[in-house]
Scaffold this motif. Structure first.
Motif, PDB file in Angstrom:
ATOM      1  N   PHE A 192       0.720  -1.153   0.048  1.00 49.56           N
ATOM      2  CA  PHE A 192       0.060   0.084  -0.015  1.00 49.56           C
ATOM      3  C   PHE A 192       0.932   1.190  -0.217  1.00 49.56           C
ATOM      4  O   PHE A 192       0.600   2.198  -0.794  1.00 49.56           O
ATOM      5  CB  PHE A 192      -0.912   0.063   1.007  1.00 49.56           C
ATOM      6  N   GLU A 193       1.901   1.264   0.840  1.00 46.46           N
ATOM      7  CA  GLU A 193       2.709   2.595   1.105  1.00 46.46           C
ATOM      8  C   GLU A 193       3.353   2.607  -0.347  1.00 46.46           C
ATOM      9  O   GLU A 193       3.755   3.926  -0.871  1.00 46.46           O
ATOM     10  CB  GLU A 193       3.683   2.425   2.095  1.00 46.46           C
ATOM     11  N   GLY A 194       3.910   1.558  -1.145  1.00 47.54           N
ATOM     12  CA  GLY A 194       4.564   1.641  -2.177  1.00 47.54           C
ATOM     13  C   GLY A 194       3.650   2.424  -3.346  1.00 47.54           C
ATOM     14  O   GLY A 194       4.059   3.054  -4.316  1.00 47.54           O
ATOM     15  N   ALA A 195       2.479   1.758  -3.389  1.00 49.13           N
ATOM     16  CA  ALA A 195       1.618   2.189  -4.431  1.00 49.13           C
ATOM     17  C   ALA A 195       1.015   3.776  -4.208  1.00 49.13           C
ATOM     18  O   ALA A 195       1.181   4.549  -5.016  1.00 49.13           O
ATOM     19  CB  ALA A 195       0.239   1.449  -4.592  1.00 49.13           C
ATOM     20  N   LYS A 196       1.261   3.904  -2.946  1.00 52.38           N
ATOM     21  CA  LYS A 196       0.493   5.547  -2.752  1.00 52.38           C
ATOM     22  C   LYS A 196       1.858   6.438  -3.004  1.00 52.38           C
ATOM     23  O   LYS A 196       1.589   7.404  -3.532  1.00 52.38           O
ATOM     24  CB  LYS A 196       0.115   5.815  -1.160  1.00 52.38           C
ATOM     25  N   GLY A 197       3.033   6.067  -2.638  1.00 50.61           N
ATOM     26  CA  GLY A 197       4.180   6.841  -2.786  1.00 50.61           C
ATOM     27  C   GLY A 197       4.456   7.027  -4.427  1.00 50.61           C
ATOM     28  O   GLY A 197       4.715   8.140  -4.712  1.00 50.61           O
ATOM     29  N   ALA A 198       4.065   5.728  -5.338  1.00 59.29           N
ATOM     30  CA  ALA A 198       4.140   6.082  -6.840  1.00 59.29           C
ATOM     31  C   ALA A 198       3.146   7.010  -7.125  1.00 59.29           C
ATOM     32  O   ALA A 198       3.645   7.580  -8.188  1.00 59.29           O
ATOM     33  CB  ALA A 198       3.958   4.613  -7.396  1.00 59.29           C
ATOM     34  N   LEU A 199       1.871   6.599  -6.580  1.00 60.57           N
ATOM     35  CA  LEU A 199       0.934   8.013  -7.177  1.00 60.57           C
ATOM     36  C   LEU A 199       1.342   9.437  -6.710  1.00 60.57           C
ATOM     37  O   LEU A 199       1.318  10.105  -7.791  1.00 60.57           O
ATOM     38  CB  LEU A 199      -0.367   7.731  -6.437  1.00 60.57           C
ATOM     39  N   VAL A 200       1.622   9.493  -5.713  1.00 61.70           N
ATOM     40  CA  VAL A 200       2.200  10.891  -5.346  1.00 61.70           C
ATOM     41  C   VAL A 200       3.335  11.294  -6.132  1.00 61.70           C
ATOM     42  O   VAL A 200       3.558  12.543  -6.736  1.00 61.70           O
ATOM     43  CB  VAL A 200       2.604  10.768  -4.006  1.00 61.70           C
ATOM     44  N   ASN A 201       4.345  10.635  -6.321  1.00 56.40           N
ATOM     45  CA  ASN A 201       5.560  10.743  -7.220  1.00 56.40           C
ATOM     46  C   ASN A 201       5.261  11.116  -8.668  1.00 56.40           C
ATOM     47  O   ASN A 201       5.694  11.955  -9.202  1.00 56.40           O
ATOM     48  CB  ASN A 201       6.532   9.608  -7.188  1.00 56.40           C
ATOM     49  N   ALA A 202       4.341  10.445  -9.062  1.00 49.03           N
ATOM     50  CA  ALA A 202       3.956  10.776 -10.583  1.00 49.03           C
ATOM     51  C   ALA A 202       3.016  11.995 -10.715  1.00 49.03           C
ATOM     52  O   ALA A 202       3.304  12.887 -11.535  1.00 49.03           O
ATOM     53  CB  ALA A 202       3.069   9.541 -11.071  1.00 49.03           C
ATOM     54  N   PHE A 203       2.342  12.244  -9.509  1.00 42.43           N
ATOM     55  CA  PHE A 203       1.842  13.371  -9.612  1.00 42.43           C
ATOM     56  C   PHE A 203       2.509  14.770  -9.424  1.00 42.43           C
ATOM     57  O   PHE A 203       2.182  15.830 -10.231  1.00 42.43           O
ATOM     58  CB  PHE A 203       0.467  13.663  -8.457  1.00 42.43           C
ATOM     59  N   VAL A 204       3.427  14.721  -8.803  1.00 37.97           N
ATOM     60  CA  VAL A 204       4.540  15.698  -8.478  1.00 37.97           C
ATOM     61  C   VAL A 204       5.150  16.142  -9.590  1.00 37.97           C
ATOM     62  O   VAL A 204       5.569  17.038  -9.804  1.00 37.97           O
ATOM     63  CB  VAL A 204       5.223  15.357  -7.370  1.00 37.97           C
ATOM     64  N   THR A 205       5.758  14.914 -10.322  1.00 37.35           N
ATOM     65  CA  THR A 205       7.000  15.119 -11.236  1.00 37.35           C
ATOM     66  C   THR A 205       6.287  15.227 -12.623  1.00 37.35           C
ATOM     67  O   THR A 205       7.092  15.610 -13.781  1.00 37.35           O
ATOM     68  CB  THR A 205       7.654  13.911 -11.295  1.00 37.35           C
ATOM     69  N   THR A 206       5.230  15.099 -13.062  1.00 38.00           N
ATOM     70  CA  THR A 206       4.470  14.967 -14.415  1.00 38.00           C
ATOM     71  C   THR A 206       4.149  16.628 -14.669  1.00 38.00           C
ATOM     72  O   THR A 206       3.094  17.074 -14.052  1.00 38.00           O
ATOM     73  CB  THR A 206       3.158  14.086 -14.471  1.00 38.00           C
ATOM     74  N   TYR A 207       4.538  17.043 -15.814  1.00 36.08           N
ATOM     75  CA  TYR A 207       4.236  18.160 -16.293  1.00 36.08           C
ATOM     76  C   TYR A 207       3.040  17.848 -17.191  1.00 36.08           C
ATOM     77  O   TYR A 207       3.107  17.196 -18.094  1.00 36.08           O
ATOM     78  CB  TYR A 207       5.032  18.918 -17.320  1.00 36.08           C
ATOM     79  N   SER A 208       1.720  18.591 -16.866  1.00 35.88           N
ATOM     80  CA  SER A 208       0.715  17.852 -17.287  1.00 35.88           C
ATOM     81  C   SER A 208       0.171  18.923 -18.465  1.00 35.88           C
ATOM     82  O   SER A 208      -0.354  19.944 -18.248  1.00 35.88           O
ATOM     83  CB  SER A 208      -0.506  17.832 -16.027  1.00 35.88           C
ATOM     84  N   TYR A 209      -0.354  18.267 -19.467  1.00 37.46           N
ATOM     85  CA  TYR A 209      -1.119  19.026 -20.475  1.00 37.46           C
ATOM     86  C   TYR A 209      -2.666  18.729 -20.435  1.00 37.46           C
ATOM     87  O   TYR A 209      -3.457  19.095 -21.099  1.00 37.46           O
ATOM     88  CB  TYR A 209      -0.582  18.567 -21.816  1.00 37.46           C
ATOM     89  N   ALA A 210      -3.114  17.719 -19.763  1.00 38.50           N
ATOM     90  CA  ALA A 210      -4.323  17.220 -19.421  1.00 38.50           C
ATOM     91  C   ALA A 210      -4.496  16.420 -18.128  1.00 38.50           C
ATOM     92  O   ALA A 210      -3.482  15.604 -17.855  1.00 38.50           O
ATOM     93  CB  ALA A 210      -4.860  16.333 -20.676  1.00 38.50           C
TER      94      ALA A 210
END
Length: 286
Positions: A192-210
């Motif tokens: 669970f902690e690994g999945a949550k951490g991956a979700l957060v990391n992707a949200f923080v590091t993705t420059y979003s166009y959509a």
């Protein structure tokens, strides 16, 4: 024309349970909401009112409390597996047990003092059948926000389109994510902690166009970092923030003062899966 009974199930929904583990002066706390649904050879109760195969839902509630006392609660996936297997193994007319658990976090303040953590709700859903077991973990109401590094432009338009294009906006959402495990054996807390951490990391590091792009990035990051997970489903409401027009007060607003919108809101949903993932045993969704 023939009228037939379709898929059906019954159970006890939302059994609230708080379990205190007393280990000397240091106590532990589990706070969960447990829902049980059973299905199988239950046609008689629907068609004729014959309840001989119906385990009362009150019994399900009592089982949750009794198991909490005798086995403890522990990780929600493990507790759901324990309950689901019990109902299928002890009731011959039951062929499927679905157990859903919402787990509420508490932060320790002292040996026996706690503060409720409200930043997300952890979820688990277990389906137990004679053919196998399916475990789905997740979280919901996990609010995250990027104050920049988000754009939205180049979209389709028609005569009703009024939304202006933007190259700098606030991107905020309340993540509802559920992920299906490849097996019923895992270190549930670590996973669970690994999945949550991956979700957060992707949200923080993705420059979003959509927000759709962000969803795919978050799901992909979870699968890349968590080999025990087969697929992940995400529902991301777009929590809109609107720039306030301060020109009436002779004030500029260079992206600093916003109205936080409530509704309506955009809702982005999607599934990210491994191409070799085995099929799901039962339907599941956020």
């Amino acid at each position: 024309m023939a009228i037939v009974l379709g898929d059906n199930r019954y159970g006890k929904a939302e059994t609230r349970l708080v379990r205190v583990t007393r280990d000397g002066d240091s106590h532990g706390l589990a706070d969960v909401n447990v829902s049980v649904a059973l299905s199988g050879d239950l046609a008689a109760t629907h068609l004729s009112g014959d309840n001989s195969g119906v385990l009362p839902t009150d019994t399900m509630k009592n089982t949750v409390y009794a198991f909490a006392r005798s086995h403890g609660v522990g990780e929600p996936e493990a507790f759901a597996l324990l309950l689901g297997r019990h109902f299928v193994d002890t009731q011959p007319q039951i062929t499927r047990a679905r157990v859903r658990i919402e787990s509420y976090g508490w932060e320790r303040l002292g040996p026996h003092s706690f503060r409720r953590k409200g930043d997300y709700v952890r979820t688990a859903q277990v389906d137990v059948t004679g053919d196998g077991v399916q475990v789905v973990s997740g979280l919901k109401d996990f609010v995250v926000l990027n104050s920049t590094d988000s754009e939205f432009h180049g979209f389709a338009t028609d005569r009703y389109t009024t939304l202006p294009e933007t190259t700098d906006r606030i991107l905020a959402t309340a993540v509802d994510a559920r992920w299906r495990h490849l097996s019923d054996a895992a270190d549930w807390a670590e996973s669970f902690e690994g999945a949550k951490g991956a979700l957060v990391n992707a949200f923080v590091t993705t420059y979003s166009y959509a927000l759709q792009q962000t969803l795919y990035s978050m799901g992909s990051r979870v699968l890349e970092h968590c080999p025990e997970i087969a697929e992940i489903r995400l529902a991301l409401p777009n929590k809109h923030h609107y720039l306030v027009d301060l020109s009436a007060f002779d004030l500029e607003n260079p992206g600093e003062v916003f109205i936080a919108g409530d509704r309506p809101y955009g809702l982005i949903e999607g599934t990210v899966t491994r191409d070799d993932a085995p099929p799901a045993l039962a339907e599941w969704h956020p």
